[in-house]
Design an enzyme around this catalytic site. Structure first.
Site, PDB file in Angstrom:
ATOM      1  N   HIS A  12      38.011  20.932  46.624  1.00 19.81           N
ATOM      2  CA  HIS A  12      37.048  20.266  47.151  1.00 19.81           C
ATOM      3  C   HIS A  12      35.733  20.268  46.118  1.00 19.81           C
ATOM      4  O   HIS A  12      35.695  21.679  45.425  1.00 19.81           O
ATOM      5  CB  HIS A  12      36.635  20.458  48.547  1.00 19.81           C
ATOM      6  CG  HIS A  12      36.303  21.945  48.639  1.00 19.81           C
ATOM      7  ND1 HIS A  12      35.042  22.568  48.154  1.00 19.81           N
ATOM      8  CD2 HIS A  12      37.056  23.010  49.034  1.00 19.81           C
ATOM      9  CE1 HIS A  12      35.126  23.839  48.631  1.00 19.81           C
ATOM     10  NE2 HIS A  12      36.551  24.084  48.826  1.00 19.81           N
ATOM     11  N   GLU A  86      42.469  26.127  53.957  1.00 23.30           N
ATOM     12  CA  GLU A  86      42.167  27.334  53.255  1.00 23.30           C
ATOM     13  C   GLU A  86      42.555  28.435  53.881  1.00 23.30           C
ATOM     14  O   GLU A  86      42.808  28.380  55.098  1.00 23.30           O
ATOM     15  CB  GLU A  86      40.443  27.325  52.780  1.00 23.30           C
ATOM     16  CG  GLU A  86      40.162  28.466  51.908  1.00 23.30           C
ATOM     17  CD  GLU A  86      41.058  28.507  50.507  1.00 23.30           C
ATOM     18  OE1 GLU A  86      41.934  28.612  50.450  1.00 23.30           O
ATOM     19  OE2 GLU A  86      40.118  28.445  49.499  1.00 23.30           O
TER      20      GLU A  86
END
Length: 199
Positions: A12, A86
């Site tokens: 990202h 994550e």
């Protein structure tokens, strides 16, 4: 003969916590303006190749990045995959480097955090499931820096350097040999550390 499946693993773009060098982990922090521009630029690089669809982590920074890439690449976001989120850093999330953060360090990570082995296990399951379900596809996977590093290291057996914001990596699964091959890391052709230059 089953065709190989190609994954472009894209981290990202930048968030406010990235800019402040805070451990982000499973905290749900959106992209900042810089991050949006980083992802748009990454999309123009990825346009040099053909991609079938995009999948992403459920965290908002990954979903926002996936939407930007979908617009640039002209392919859909078809699935949000919880297994590619994550690493959870536990009590260390949101902290910057300093005494308080160092006090939480334990071998292999931080108190209450997900271990690298746990991330590796879910990464292996998630990415094997993805390629098994889409043999021969070319898939953009929007995820996170630590997740991508651990996943690629685990699947390929190579040391992978930290992944920068909005950088793309490419890994190919060859089902005939049950093998994963790393082609690109951080937008650059991958050369394993033990490869002899000029050999």
């Amino acid at each position: 003969m089953t065709a190989s499946t190609t994954l472009a693993l894209v981290r990202h773009g930048e968030t406010a916590w990235n800019a402040e060098r805070r451990l982000q982990g499973s905290s749900d922090i959106p992209l900042n303006d810089t991050g949006r521009e980083q992802v748009r630029a990454a999309g123009f690089v990825l346009r040099d190749s053909t991609w079938d669809f995009i999948v992403c982590s459920p965290l908002i920074r990954a979903r926002q990045s996936a939407e930007i890439l979908a617009e640039v690449l002209g392919v859909p976001v078809v699935e949000v995959i919880p297994g590619i989120t994550e690493r959870d850093y536990g009590l260390a999330e949101g902290m910057q480097d300093g005494d308080e953060l160092r006090a939480l360090r334990i071998p292999g990570g931080f108190e209450g955090a997900e271990t690298e082995a746990e991330v590796a296990e879910r990464a292996t399951v998630a990415l094997h499931d993805l390629v098994a379900g889409h043999p021969g596809a070319r898939i953009v996977v929007v995820a996170h820096g630590t997740f991508i590093r651990i996943a690629m290291s685990t699947l390929s057996g190579h040391h992978i350097s930290p992944i920068t914001n909005a950088a793309h990596c490419v890994i190919v699964h060859e089902p005939e040999r049950s093998q994963w091959s790393v082609l690109v890391v951080n937008g650059e052709d991958f050369v394993p550390e033990n490869s002899a230059v000029g050999a």
